[in-house]
Write an enzyme that holds these catalytic residues in place. Structure first.
Site, PDB file in Angstrom:
ATOM      1  CG  ASP A 137      -1.949   1.014   1.301  1.00  0.00           C
ATOM      2  OD1 ASP A 137      -2.813   0.972   0.415  1.00  0.00           O
ATOM      3  OD2 ASP A 137      -1.938   1.876   2.197  1.00  0.00           O
ATOM      4  CD  GLU A 192      -2.324   2.795  -3.357  1.00  0.00           C
ATOM      5  OE1 GLU A 192      -3.235   3.609  -3.502  1.00  0.00           O
ATOM      6  OE2 GLU A 192      -1.628   2.756  -2.321  1.00  0.00           O
ATOM      7  CG  ASP A 238      -8.429   2.959  -3.301  1.00  0.00           C
ATOM      8  OD1 ASP A 238      -9.074   2.990  -2.232  1.00  0.00           O
ATOM      9  OD2 ASP A 238      -7.261   2.535  -3.380  1.00  0.00           O
TER      10      ASP A 238
HETATM   11  C1  NOJ Z   1      -4.577   3.032  -0.746  1.00  0.00           C
HETATM   12  C2  NOJ Z   1      -5.621   1.999  -0.542  1.00  0.00           C
HETATM   13  O1  NOJ Z   1      -5.923   1.384  -1.744  1.00  0.00           O
HETATM   14  C3  NOJ Z   1      -6.779   2.725   0.065  1.00  0.00           C
HETATM   15  O2  NOJ Z   1      -7.926   1.977   0.019  1.00  0.00           O
HETATM   16  C4  NOJ Z   1      -6.346   3.086   1.463  1.00  0.00           C
HETATM   17  O3  NOJ Z   1      -7.380   3.757   2.140  1.00  0.00           O
HETATM   18  C5  NOJ Z   1      -5.135   4.004   1.385  1.00  0.00           C
HETATM   19  N1  NOJ Z   1      -4.128   3.480   0.514  1.00  0.00           N
HETATM   20  C6  NOJ Z   1      -4.534   4.224   2.747  1.00  0.00           C
HETATM   21  O4  NOJ Z   1      -4.051   3.011   3.268  1.00  0.00           O
END
Ligand code: NOJ
Length: 700
Positions: free
Chosen positions: A239, A267, A338
């Site tokens: 993440d 990500e 997201d």
């Molecule tokens: C990216 C994640 O995909 C999202 O869902 C999350 O809230 C944020 N990072 C913070 O961890």
């Protein structure tokens, strides 16, 4: 007894050791655990909404539920499941929400009680493995949980409380070099400026930001990830990589890779392909590990859901993919937790047809497809928005046209390496028609689509004369003398393919493509024959296993100054084209490299003649008068680094400054004087003093 124990251990380890799979030949299925399936009502626990109306509460999904549904997931032909974070989360509400999504961790060594236990995780891994599926865990090393709400950044080490954000603030000290106030966490407020220092050192949306360079944090986060590996995970989705120092991530990944070849992808949230500083850094991260192809997602969706030319999309994608060393290692997706789901964005009458086209496209582009849970069953929320409404309770239906498309293309991927490793070439594109070809040696793929009114397309195609059958709908393509003609109805999407035997060894990918000496890497491709040898940086690598499409080797120690070295497979007197491996010297530790900034200004970069610093690293400017970066470096290394100046995407100008230092753990302030000067004279001075003393004594 002794023997029995040994055999038992072997039995336990054996399936893990054989769990390597080539990620590019597979498809990922992304699951939000809480919203998938409730397999155990006894752990529904607090903040639970059985009516599934309040999107900010737990809805009961768990690891046992996911395990129960493995046959369903398998029926889609996928080979990896990315599970949302399952580490123990805070036990309170924060920002008006329960941590049902899993991103508010408080204990990186335990499993969240709403989701299950380590035993339930192991069962999931084992049952999945029986079905040829492996488990990728979403891991969140950037931050723990909200700093100013809920449990206020509380942190536990396997059940024992370590700290929280306020207790930690009392211990925080100013790092003289970075200007960061820090202890276990950074205490530099929330991110308000989305670049530079704040991006890495301030709290992302109020989440307590880890100071990964604190040795305790470094070890704790590594041990937490190792637990997932010990329990059989085959990789991680990491993440928020944009918010961590790349240098720390590199050393973190290397320690994980030393266990076995894993598939780790990050990500890096960047929503467009515009050549900003952000996208430049995105590509830098991709030199180290795979990334989700977030920058292209919105344009793919827009082009099919609302408006936009396929010709423009084709140009954008070609430019995008050309920036990667391994474009096939990125991950393509249509929907995610997201972003607003495609079917909620598209308002048109033919939105299902367009959804099918876009879904098929994400499975045909360079990169590994990710199917977001419920894409196959047209899952939408009636609220129609993004987070948290893009996370409704799963509806199971694998009899849909979307499921058929996913299954068919996932199967094709296993047998056609042009899908896994092929290049990407547009043969024809206008606003509504697009034909592109992908080739990997003797495997070919032709993808043709039309989102406008029906039309005829003639193409120059250097495929052998004959007729080819589309994998999805059975449409027929006839090729005669390098020419082909095709009728394309409105909203059609065809996939033609050729698989012929590959006679010359051809490397498609390395997993992982970053490595240090002693590490195992999996080489995938075609034409490897029954045996042969592998050269890495011109040295022979130890071969662990060999078949015609996969070779497992151990990376030798190299005397190289380069960041990338060549990997070559030789078999039956034939040699493959080289593939590139990002090489690290070994035993790397994360080091804070510091440059005194007096007399310096602008965007600076640092490079040195060793693999870790072969590519210039951008420096951040601190509020305390220094420039700095984090790099993984082997302990004891003597540095003589050069400074450069220049903007991202632009040319770098050498500043003709050489800086010296020796890596000894922790921060390293580079100096303009070579450290060896003083040291070289020391023995001479000592000898002279001793001689003088002896002469003096004799005389006296
Ligand atoms: C990216 C994640 O995909 C999202 O869902 C999350 O809230 C944020 N990072 C913070 O961890």
């Amino acid at each position: 007894m002794h023997h029995l124990g040994f055999i038992l251990i072997l039995l336990l380890i054996a399936p893990l050791a054989s769990a390597h799979a080539v990620p590019e030949r597979g498809v990922v299925y992304q699951v939000m655990v809480d919203r998938f399936y409730d397999g155990n009502h006894s752990n529904d626990g607090s903040f639970y909404d059985p009516s599934h109306k309040n999107y900010r509460l737990y809805w009961g999904g768990d690891l046992e539920g996911l395990t129960e549904k493995l046959d369903y997931i398998k029926s889609l032909g996928v080979s990896m499941i990315w599970v949302s974070p399952i580490n123990d989360n805070i036990n309170r509400m924060a920002f008006g929400s329960a941590p049902y999504h899993g991103y508010w961790t408080r204990d990186y060594k335990r499993i969240e009680e709403h989701f299950g236990t380590w035993r339930a995780f192991r069962r999931l891994v084992e049952e999945a493995r029986k079905r040829g599926i492996c488990i990728i865990v979403d891991y969140v090393p950037n931050h723990s949980n909200p700093a100013t709400d809920g449990e206020f950044g509380s942190l536990y080490d396997n059940g024992t409380k370590v700290t929280d954000y306020y207790a930690d603030a009392k211990k925080a000290k100013l790092n003289p070099y970075t200007g960061s106030l820090e202890a276990i966490y950074h205490h530099n407020g929330d991110i308000t400026e989305w670049s530079g220092f704040q991006l890495k050192y301030a709290n992302l949306y109020g989440l307590a930001d880890f100071n990964q360079l604190n040795p305790w944090v470094d070890e704790y986060l590594t041990e937490g990830a190792m637990l997932f590996l010990e329990n059989g995970a085959c990789g991680f989705r990491v993440d928020a990589v944009k918010h961590m120092n790349l240098g720390w991530l590199e050393s973190f990944y290397l320690r994980l890779y030393s266990e076995r070849p894993l598939f780790i992808f990050g990500e890096y949230y960047s929503l467009s392909t515009e050549r900003t500083a952000d996208l430049y850094d995105f590509y830098r991260y991709s030199n180290v590990s795979s990334l989700l192809n977030i920058p292209i997602r919105n344009d793919i969706v827009r082009t099919f859901a609302t408006f936009g030319g396929l010709d423009a999309l084709a140009r954008e994608l070609e430019a995008y993919y050309s920036n990667f060393v391994y474009p096939n290692k990125g991950l393509n997706f249509l929907d995610s937790h997201d972003l607003v789901r495609f079917l909620n964005i598209a308002g048109r009458k033919d939105k299902l047809e367009r959804f099918h086209m876009a879904l098929a496209l994400t499975m045909m582009l360079p990169g590994i497809p990710v199917i977001y849970y419920g894409d196959e069953s047209y899952l939408v929320s009636k609220e129609g928005k993004g987070d948290p409404y893009n996370r409704p309770m799963m509806v199971f239906n694998n009899f849909t046209e979307a499921s058929r498309i996913i299954r068919t293309l996932a199967e094709l991927r296993k047998t056609n390496d042009a899908l896994a490793f092929g290049d990407f070439k547009t043969l024809y594109a206008n606003y509504s028609v697009w034909a592109f070809e992908r080739a990997f040696g003797s495997h070919r793929l032709l993808v043709v689509m039309n989102k406008g009114s029906s039309t005829n397309l003639t193409l120059a195609l250097d495929w052998p004369d004959g007729t080819y059958r589309d994998a999805l709908y059975g449409a027929i393509l006839t090729v005669r003398g390098g020419k082909s003609a095709l009728y394309l109805p409105r909203n059609s999407f065809y996939v033609f393919h050729v698989e012929r035997p590959q006679r010359v060894p051809l490397i498609g990918s390395l997993t992982p493509y970053t490595a240090q000496p002693g590490q195992e890497i999996l080489i995938a491709g075609a034409g490897f024959g029954k045996d042969g040898k592998v050269l890495i940086g011109r040295r022979r690598a130890e071969v662990i296993s060999w078949n015609s499409t996969e070779v497992l080797v151990r990376v030798p120690r190299l005397e190289t100054l380069e960041g990338w070295v060549d990997v070559v497979v030789e078999t039956g007197g034939k040699r493959s084209e080289p593939a590139r491996l990002r090489y690290y010297s070994g035993s790397d530790v994360p080091v804070l490299l510091v440059v005194n900034a007096t007399n310096l200004s602008g965007q600076l970069w640092l490079r040195d003649n060793l693999p870790e610093l072969a590519e210039p690293r951008s420096l951040l400017m601190s509020s305390t008068g220094y420039y700095f970066t984090v790099a993984p470096l082997p302990n004891g290394t003597a540095l003589s680094a050069s400074l450069y100046e220049g903007e991202r995407w632009g040319a770098l100008t050498p500043l003709n400054v050489t800086l010296y230092g020796k890596v000894g753990g922790g921060a390293l302030l580079l100096s303009e004087k070579p450290p060896s000067e003083g040291r070289n004279y020391l023995p001479v001075v000592a000898l002279l003093l001793l001689l003088g003393f002896l002469i003096f004594r004799r005389r006296g």
